[in-house]
Design a protein around this motif. Structure first.
Motif, PDB file in Angstrom:
ATOM      1  N   VAL A 208       0.870  -1.181   0.000  1.00 33.44           N
ATOM      2  CA  VAL A 208       0.000   0.000   0.000  1.00 33.44           C
ATOM      3  C   VAL A 208       0.903   1.225   0.000  1.00 33.44           C
ATOM      4  CG1 VAL A 208      -1.819   1.267   1.177  1.00 33.44           C
ATOM      5  CG2 VAL A 208      -1.800  -1.236   1.254  1.00 33.44           C
ATOM      6  N   GLU A 209       0.685   2.121  -0.968  1.00 29.58           N
ATOM      7  CA  GLU A 209       1.519   3.329  -1.064  1.00 29.58           C
ATOM      8  C   GLU A 209       0.875   4.470  -0.291  1.00 29.58           C
ATOM      9  OE1 GLU A 209       3.685   6.250  -4.341  1.00 29.58           O
ATOM     10  OE2 GLU A 209       2.282   4.700  -4.998  1.00 29.58           O
ATOM     11  N   TYR A 210       1.728   5.252   0.431  1.00 29.97           N
ATOM     12  CA  TYR A 210       1.276   6.403   1.215  1.00 29.97           C
ATOM     13  C   TYR A 210       1.984   7.657   0.720  1.00 29.97           C
ATOM     14  CZ  TYR A 210      -1.300   3.669   4.689  1.00 29.97           C
ATOM     15  OH  TYR A 210      -2.203   2.880   5.318  1.00 29.97           O
ATOM     16  N   GLN A 217      -3.151   7.559   2.509  1.00 27.30           N
ATOM     17  CA  GLN A 217      -3.108   6.410   1.606  1.00 27.30           C
ATOM     18  C   GLN A 217      -3.411   6.854   0.181  1.00 27.30           C
ATOM     19  OE1 GLN A 217      -5.303   3.002   2.924  1.00 27.30           O
ATOM     20  NE2 GLN A 217      -5.408   2.079   0.898  1.00 27.30           N
ATOM     21  N   GLN A 219      -2.759   4.468  -2.969  1.00 22.81           N
ATOM     22  CA  GLN A 219      -3.253   3.381  -3.807  1.00 22.81           C
ATOM     23  C   GLN A 219      -2.618   2.066  -3.360  1.00 22.81           C
ATOM     24  OE1 GLN A 219      -1.904   4.149  -7.806  1.00 22.81           O
ATOM     25  NE2 GLN A 219       0.191   4.555  -7.184  1.00 22.81           N
ATOM     26  N   ARG A 220      -3.203   0.965  -3.846  1.00 23.71           N
ATOM     27  CA  ARG A 220      -2.647  -0.362  -3.622  1.00 23.71           C
ATOM     28  C   ARG A 220      -1.811  -0.729  -4.837  1.00 23.71           C
ATOM     29  NH1 ARG A 220      -4.838  -2.851   0.701  1.00 23.71           N
ATOM     30  NH2 ARG A 220      -3.852  -4.821   0.053  1.00 23.71           N
ATOM     31  N   MET A 265       0.660   4.412  11.847  1.00 26.31           N
ATOM     32  CA  MET A 265       1.520   4.174  10.696  1.00 26.31           C
ATOM     33  C   MET A 265       2.621   3.192  11.090  1.00 26.31           C
ATOM     34  SD  MET A 265       0.004   5.934   8.543  1.00 26.31           S
ATOM     35  CE  MET A 265      -1.196   7.272   8.456  1.00 26.31           C
ATOM     36  N   GLN A 281       3.686   0.405   2.562  1.00 25.56           N
ATOM     37  CA  GLN A 281       3.330  -0.306   3.791  1.00 25.56           C
ATOM     38  C   GLN A 281       3.089  -1.775   3.451  1.00 25.56           C
ATOM     39  OE1 GLN A 281      -0.525   0.400   5.582  1.00 25.56           O
ATOM     40  NE2 GLN A 281       0.402   0.478   7.609  1.00 25.56           N
TER      41      GLN A 281
END
Length: 742
Positions: A208-210, A217, A219-220, A265, A281
């Motif tokens: 998962v990108e933050y 957040q 996107q996945r 986080m 993540q």
């Protein structure tokens, strides 16, 4: 209608339409009767409103003319309102029906896409099954016919590979097949990721990108780690297991940083790729640990393989054997060449760990804004390669390092750009300037530093609020500008102490900055038509602040003189014209009478004014009972001329010498010529004697005082003033004429 029929009945007329004898005519009109009627009238009204040439204005105008009373219009309005509501309901039904069809179509497309993906997966599985069946059939054939199997193995085997290497090649082939299968699920990466024999998949998984700034957040994604790069793909909606290409990062320029857990986080790590960074993540702490370990191990293996390749390229190649020569002198030359060692035989050792990790360390330093550390690494490399020969591996290493140097230079240039914050003064730029100088970019550092400071000075001047008196604003303006100039000069001297060639650039910059200051100064002082005394005080303040620069050995007084000379000349000439006009006006009303100041206080005040003007013997021109034995015109001229001279001397510098001298001569000529002309034209003996007394005051008192004060202020006597005083007649006047030549 009923209203129409009632009106006609009162008039004694029966409408044909009401009687039913004439269908479509008479009375209130056939169109009106049909449009307002029940049944077919509604459909006709609808057709009339839907027609292409329908004009609302004409329709309402015609309806108003044909209607008889308010009731007809109200009924027609209700019919149109009902028609509008019916149309709106029909439109809603159509929209809802189309929306349902759109949803059903989208659902069908989604089902079709899912079936296509399943079909692709089934085909891939069938391909794998067919390959496995083929291998099984070949093995069965080898068992049935050992000779055929031996011939096939001998034809396919590489005689130079040991058995373990063959196993490794088979293993690598399997990993490549797995990579190909997985990458078929990623749209848009086939052209960007060309197949190569040594590329294989090491690790992959969902992340998962933050956002790096706000930790929100984004996107996945699904990450594919290969032995030489990292592929990041985003998940496609409504397609499980399918992805779209997002980014591809070579492992050589990739740095991995662990992010400490800060609930909520947690299980995060950061990837640094200049000039950007991304935070991902993992699903849990175990997967995060696996990602960190496998990334580091893959990068290490990549570095080792690159090191082995460089070592293989660095090995000396055997020189071809030259043909035997029959020349007896070649033997002596060969012996001399054997005595001298060849420089090409020296091998540069690039297998050191810090050299292998240098490009990656430079990327990390640039990403973390550790400019000093990056330049230190570059200096260390340059020192190591200073006395080494330039071989092909060294050239490749230099190419990689030069790319990082360009990136570092771009970042430092951006740090010094005027778009950045200008707060902090000149010292805020010292860090970037010093690192650019260490990189050998002293000229660029000087240019960017001066541009940054010019923008800062210009911004500070623009932020000054113009309020209050002009002199107060000029004090603030001079303080802001010359303080900034002095701080910039000191910082420049500190940063560029060993670069004497840059000082000429600073002098040019100081001149351009002074021009910007003079523009703001002149706009406020001279363009606003301030008095000469105010202008003189403002110029005096600017000169005093300019002298502060002499503390660092910088004298810009001549520059401010050269830039202000045009405006000061204009101010002197303008004030000279005002004095001449005022003197001529007083001369035109001159009656040649003594002054009566009425009170001793006024007489004492006049004595003080004359004493301040330099006239010390004024008492000899005073009489009894507050009388002054001089004309009002001569006294006013004396005070005005001496005031002009005092203010002009505050503005004086050598370029203004002739302008000031010529202005004084013109002013004095106006008064002297008037006295000379009056003395020639006056016939009354008493007035003539009084005029001679005023002329004596001008020649013997006022002109010597002007000459003395001018010499004190300028430093040298003025021959033009001496000639003017010594001449008994300044201009010859025609004795027969009774008009002034002036």
């Amino acid at each position: 209608s009923r209203s129409c029929r009632g009106t006609q009945a009162r008039r004694g007329v029966v409408s044909p339409v009401a009687a039913g004898r004439v269908p479509g005519g008479g009375g209130c009109g056939a169109d009106m009767a049909l449009s307002l009627g029940e049944g077919g009238g509604g459909s006709r009204l609808r057709r009339q409103l839907e027609s292409g040439g329908f004009a609302a204005g004409e329709y309402v105008k015609q309806l108003s003319q044909q209607s008889d009373g308010d009731r007809d219009l109200q009924e027609h309005r209700q019919r149109i309102q009902a028609l509008s509501e019916e149309t709106a309901q029909s439109l809603k039904r159509n929209v809802y029906q189309n929306y349902r069809q759109f949803i059903e179509t989208a659902r069908e497309i989604s089902y079709l896409e899912s079936e296509m993906y399943q079909l692709s997966h089934i085909l891939t599985e069938q391909k794998g099954i067919m390959e496995a069946v083929t291998q099984a059939l070949l093995l069965q054939a080898d068992r049935d016919d050992p000779a055929l199997g031996a011939r096939r193995a001998a034809a396919a085997a590489d005689p130079f590979l040991p058995l373990s290497a063959k196993d490794a090649a088979a293993n690598e082939e399997g990993r490549q097949r797995t990579l190909t299968t997985l990458l078929e699920k990623v749209e848009g990466c086939r052209d960007l990721l060309p197949e190569s024999p040594g590329k294989y998949l090491v690790y992959n998984g969902d992340l998962v990108e933050y956002d790096a700034d706000h930790m929100a957040q984004i996107q996945r994604v699904h990450a594919f780690l290969m032995n030489d790069c990292l592929l990041v793909a985003t998940a496609l909606p409504n397609r499980r297991g399918a992805y779209r290409y997002d980014a591809l990062y070579p492992l050589d320029g990739l740095a991995v940083v662990n992010v400490k857990d800060n609930p909520p986080m947690k299980d995060m790590f950061k990837l640094l790729m200049f000039p950007e960074s991304r935070i991902f993540q993992a699903e849990n702490a175990k997967i995060k640990k696996e990602w960190l370990e496998v990334l580091e191990e893959t990068k290490r293996n990549r570095a080792l393989s690159e090191k082995r390749r460089l070592e293989q390229e660095a090995l000396p190649r055997p020189a071809p054997t030259p043909p035997e020569s029959t020349n007896p002198f070649d033997e002596d030359e060969d012996e001399e060449e054997e005595d001298e060692p060849s420089a090409e035989e020296e091998v540069v050792d690039l297998s050191l760990e810090w050299i292998q990790e240098l490009p990656e360390d430079l990327d990390v330093c640039i990403a973390q804004r550790d400019f000093e550390g990056a330049v230190d690494l570059l200096d260390k490399l340059n020192e190591y390669l200073a006395d080494k020969p330039v071989s092909q591996p060294v050239k490749e290493l230099r190419a990689k390092v030069d790319e990082r140097v360009r990136q570092l230079t771009d970042v430092l240039v951006f740090e010094l750009s005027p778009d950045r914050s200008l707060r902090g003064g000149p010292r805020a730029t010292r860090r970037a300037v010093s690192q650019l100088i260490r990189l050998g970019q002293s000229t660029k550092a000087c240019e960017l530093f001066l541009k940054n400071r010019a923008a800062a000075v210009q911004t500070a001047i623009r932020q000054l609020r113009i309020e209050g008196a002009t002199l107060l604003y000029i004090h603030k303006l001079c303080h802001v500008f010359f303080t900034s100039l002095l701080e910039t000069a000191r910082e420049f001297e500190t940063d560029f102490a060993g670069n004497n060639g840059c000082y000429s650039a600073f002098v040019v910059w100081a001149r351009s900055s002074m021009r910007m200051f003079v523009d703001a100064f002149s706009k406020q002082v001279f363009d606003s038509k301030e008095s000469l005394s105010t202008a003189a005080e403002c110029v005096k303040v600017a000169k005093e602040h300019c002298k502060q620069l002499s503390e660092i050995g910088l004298d810009l007084t001549f520059i401010i003189h050269a830039l202000l000379v045009k405006d000061i000349k204009g101010a002197l000439q303008s004030y000279k014209d005002i004095i001449i006009e005022a003197t001529k006006h007083r001369n035109s009303e001159e009656m040649w009478r003594k002054m009566n100041l009425m009170t001793p206080e006024a007489l004492g005040k006049l004595r003080e004014e004359m004493r301040s003007c330099g006239v010390g013997n004024f008492d000899q021109y005073t009489g009894d009972d507050c009388w002054v034995n001089l004309s009002y015109t001569v006294v006013a001229f004396t005070k005005q001329t001496m005031a002009f001279l005092e203010e002009a001397l505050k503005l004086y510098f050598p370029e203004l010498h002739m302008v000031l001298l010529e202005s004084l001569v013109e002013i004095i000529l106006v008064a002297v010529q008037h006295v000379d002309y009056s003395l020639r034209c006056e016939q009354d003996p008493e007035k003539k004697a009084f005029i001679r007394q005023n002329a004596s005051f001008l020649y013997e008192t006022v002109l010597p005082v002007v000459e003395k004060r001018f010499e004190e202020g300028v430093g040298k006597p003025a021959k033009q003033l001496q000639d003017l005083r010594n001449a008994s007649r300044l201009m010859r006047v025609n004795p027969e004429s009774t008009t002034s030549v002036v």
